[in-house]
Each structure stands twice: as C-alpha cells, then as structure tokens.
Write a protein that holds these residues in place. Structure first.
Motif, PDB file in Angstrom:
ATOM      1  N   PHE A  18     -26.187  19.192 -29.844  1.00 18.72           N
ATOM      2  CA  PHE A  18     -27.509  19.811 -29.859  1.00 18.72           C
ATOM      3  C   PHE A  18     -27.658  20.612 -31.144  1.00 18.72           C
ATOM      4  O   PHE A  18     -26.954  21.601 -31.362  1.00 18.72           O
ATOM      5  CB  PHE A  18     -27.658  20.721 -28.635  1.00 18.72           C
ATOM      6  CG  PHE A  18     -28.927  21.533 -28.577  1.00 18.72           C
ATOM      7  CD1 PHE A  18     -30.145  21.000 -28.936  1.00 18.72           C
ATOM      8  CD2 PHE A  18     -28.890  22.848 -28.127  1.00 18.72           C
ATOM      9  CE1 PHE A  18     -31.313  21.754 -28.864  1.00 18.72           C
ATOM     10  CE2 PHE A  18     -30.040  23.609 -28.036  1.00 18.72           C
ATOM     11  CZ  PHE A  18     -31.255  23.060 -28.403  1.00 18.72           C
ATOM     12  N   HIS A  20     -29.961  23.038 -33.597  1.00 22.05           N
ATOM     13  CA  HIS A  20     -30.990  24.027 -33.263  1.00 22.05           C
ATOM     14  C   HIS A  20     -30.918  25.230 -34.187  1.00 22.05           C
ATOM     15  O   HIS A  20     -30.093  25.296 -35.113  1.00 22.05           O
ATOM     16  CB  HIS A  20     -30.771  24.502 -31.832  1.00 22.05           C
ATOM     17  CG  HIS A  20     -29.460  25.231 -31.662  1.00 22.05           C
ATOM     18  ND1 HIS A  20     -29.340  26.597 -31.816  1.00 22.05           N
ATOM     19  CD2 HIS A  20     -28.216  24.770 -31.382  1.00 22.05           C
ATOM     20  CE1 HIS A  20     -28.069  26.945 -31.630  1.00 22.05           C
ATOM     21  NE2 HIS A  20     -27.369  25.858 -31.371  1.00 22.05           N
ATOM     22  N   LEU A  28     -29.000  27.920 -24.964  1.00 18.64           N
ATOM     23  CA  LEU A  28     -27.564  27.835 -24.712  1.00 18.64           C
ATOM     24  C   LEU A  28     -27.062  29.050 -23.934  1.00 18.64           C
ATOM     25  O   LEU A  28     -26.141  28.925 -23.111  1.00 18.64           O
ATOM     26  CB  LEU A  28     -26.804  27.693 -26.023  1.00 18.64           C
ATOM     27  CG  LEU A  28     -26.987  26.344 -26.726  1.00 18.64           C
ATOM     28  CD1 LEU A  28     -26.383  26.383 -28.123  1.00 18.64           C
ATOM     29  CD2 LEU A  28     -26.372  25.211 -25.912  1.00 18.64           C
ATOM     30  N   GLU A  46     -19.559  25.675 -30.738  1.00 29.85           N
ATOM     31  CA  GLU A  46     -20.265  25.462 -32.006  1.00 29.85           C
ATOM     32  C   GLU A  46     -19.413  24.617 -32.950  1.00 29.85           C
ATOM     33  O   GLU A  46     -18.196  24.799 -33.027  1.00 29.85           O
ATOM     34  CB  GLU A  46     -20.595  26.799 -32.664  1.00 29.85           C
ATOM     35  CG  GLU A  46     -21.462  26.663 -33.906  1.00 29.85           C
ATOM     36  CD  GLU A  46     -21.967  27.997 -34.422  1.00 29.85           C
ATOM     37  OE1 GLU A  46     -22.749  27.982 -35.396  1.00 29.85           O
ATOM     38  OE2 GLU A  46     -21.590  29.048 -33.861  1.00 29.85           O
ATOM     39  N   HIS A  61     -22.724  22.216 -30.415  1.00 28.03           N
ATOM     40  CA  HIS A  61     -23.996  22.582 -31.032  1.00 28.03           C
ATOM     41  C   HIS A  61     -23.754  23.154 -32.418  1.00 28.03           C
ATOM     42  O   HIS A  61     -22.628  23.560 -32.760  1.00 28.03           O
ATOM     43  CB  HIS A  61     -24.737  23.604 -30.161  1.00 28.03           C
ATOM     44  CG  HIS A  61     -24.045  24.940 -30.083  1.00 28.03           C
ATOM     45  ND1 HIS A  61     -24.411  26.024 -30.847  1.00 28.03           N
ATOM     46  CD2 HIS A  61     -22.994  25.373 -29.330  1.00 28.03           C
ATOM     47  CE1 HIS A  61     -23.631  27.052 -30.570  1.00 28.03           C
ATOM     48  NE2 HIS A  61     -22.770  26.683 -29.643  1.00 28.03           N
TER      49      HIS A  61
END
Length: 255
Positions: A18, A20, A28, A46, A61
């Motif tokens: 994801f 963003h 999140l 992350e 992410h």
C-alpha cells in the motif's frame, strides 16, 4: 467485527503493498487497532521504495513520491513492484492525496491526471501480470464546520473546499467508470459514507459532490479515531475481497 476478523485472517496470509502519505497513515493506524480488537495478528511493516522486497506475508507500506507531484507517486509505485515479470506482492495499490488536485499541485486537471494514471497503470499491469493491482479513488476534504457553512449552503454559495472537491469527484467518477467492475478501493466513498449510511455531499452544477464526512475528521482532511476505524474496516474488506477473488480464479492444483 466478525467481518473484520474474517478479512484480517485473509489479509494476514497474503503479501500486500500500500503506497500512501498521511491519510494512508491514518488508515493504517485504524488497521492496527482493528487487528488488536479482533485478536488477529497482522504484520504491518514499512518498506523503502526501491529497496528489497521483504520476505513472508504482511501488509507492507511506504511513502510513494511527494504530495503535489502525482506523477512522482506513479513512478515510485512502479519502482516498488520491481522489474517486469516480478510478482513481489499478491495485491498492490497506492492512492493519491487530496492535495494532488488542489492549489499548488503540479496537475490541476482531473481529466489529464486520470489519463496519465490510466496509461501508467496499464503499463504496470502489463509488466506484472502476477500482481493484482487494486485501483483507488482520491480522498476528499470536509466542508468547514459551523453556522457560516450552513448559511452558505442555504444561500447556494460555495465554501473554501468545494472547488477542489469538485475536481476530486471528477477524477473519482472516471476511476469508478473504468475500474469499478474490476474492483476498486473506493477511499472517497468510504470517507463520505456516514455511520448512518447517508453520504456527505453538496450540490454543484446539478450533481451531488461527495466530501469527507465531518464525523470522521478533526482538521478537515485527516481521519480522526472514528474515521480511521471505519475507513480501515472498508479498506481491509476490499483487499480481502481482491485476495478471495484471486484465490477462486486460481484454485490450488490437485495433481
């Protein structure tokens, strides 16, 4: 919560990326809190854009590009997925920020931005046939709270957030028109749908224009605790649906 638990179980066994910025961080945070409430552990980690892909399942992410530069976000998303033919993730998605069609953005035309987005994403999908790319709508902003806004609405006047929300809604209309039948991470609709099921919107040019529901924000753009939880639940459900769909289309071999 039963649906959230079922969705978390599906997502926890897959590899999801994801991309963003700040609203994504809000989502999140809601995902982490739902994971704890449902008692379903989910790895949320992350990763660095352009770095090595992590091993094992999880919701990975990272920050893609910079706000106000939507083309850089598309380029970074392609970088995350690696060389053509690689399938680093089962599902991958990224979303623009509400400021990417706002004053100061390098692109002010929703139509031109969508044309480039569709072209970029088609190329990414062709390069990574083993990855399910999930398309996303653009987040919205809320109208200013208070009596002044209510008076302006009664008089048919605009608020400070209306013009940019009109542009975001046009981008989202094009995204729904092209991608809804294939599955869409409709962040804007999640944000606009109030707890009672009604949709936060104003009228412009004879059309309803969706906006971020005031119940879900404390600053007009980011999600508060209630907004984080509700949007995170919808986010998880949509990703889980994509994974279930892929699984049913590719059943395990019995040979």
């Amino acid at each position: 919560m039963d649906q959230v638990k079922a969705d978390l179980l599906v997502v926890s066994q897959a590899r999801v990326f994801f991309g963003h910025h700040s609203v994504g961080n809000n989502i999140l945070k809601g995902v982490r809190e739902l994971s704890v409430k449902a008692g379903v552990p989910l790895r949320v980690e992350e990763v660095a854009v352009g770095g090595a892909a992590p091993e094992g399942p999880g919701l990975f992410h990272g920050k893609v590009g910079e706000n106000l530069d939507p083309d850089a976000k598309m380029a970074d998303f392609a970088s995350v997925l690696g060389a053509p033919g690689e399938a680093r993730y089962d599902v991958a998605t990224f979303k623009f920020c509400y400021v990417d069609l706002d004053e100061g953005s390098r692109e002010r035309s929703p139509g031109k931005l969508f044309e480039r987005y569709a072209s970029h994403m088609s190329a990414i999908e062709a390069a990574h046939p083993g990855v399910q790319v999930l398309h996303s709508t653009m987040p919205l902003m809320a109208e200013p709270p208070g009596k002044k806004t209510r008076l302006k609405r009664l008089l048919g006047l605009s608020t400070s957030s209306d013009a940019a929300n009109v542009d975001r809604n046009e981008f989202n209309r094009l995204a729904r028109e092209r991608y809804e039948s294939r599955g869409l991470l409709d962040v804007a609709r999640f944000e606009a749908t109030r707890p009672d099921g009604s949709v936060a919107a104003f009228s412009s040019g004879g059309h309803d224009v969706e906006m971020l529901a005031l119940e879900y924000t404390s600053d007009g753009g980011h999600l508060n605790g209630l907004g984080q939880e509700r949007v995170a639940a919808a986010f998880l459900h949509r990703i889980a649906e994509a994974l279930r769909s892929a699984s049913s289309s590719n059943p395990p071999s019995t040979g």
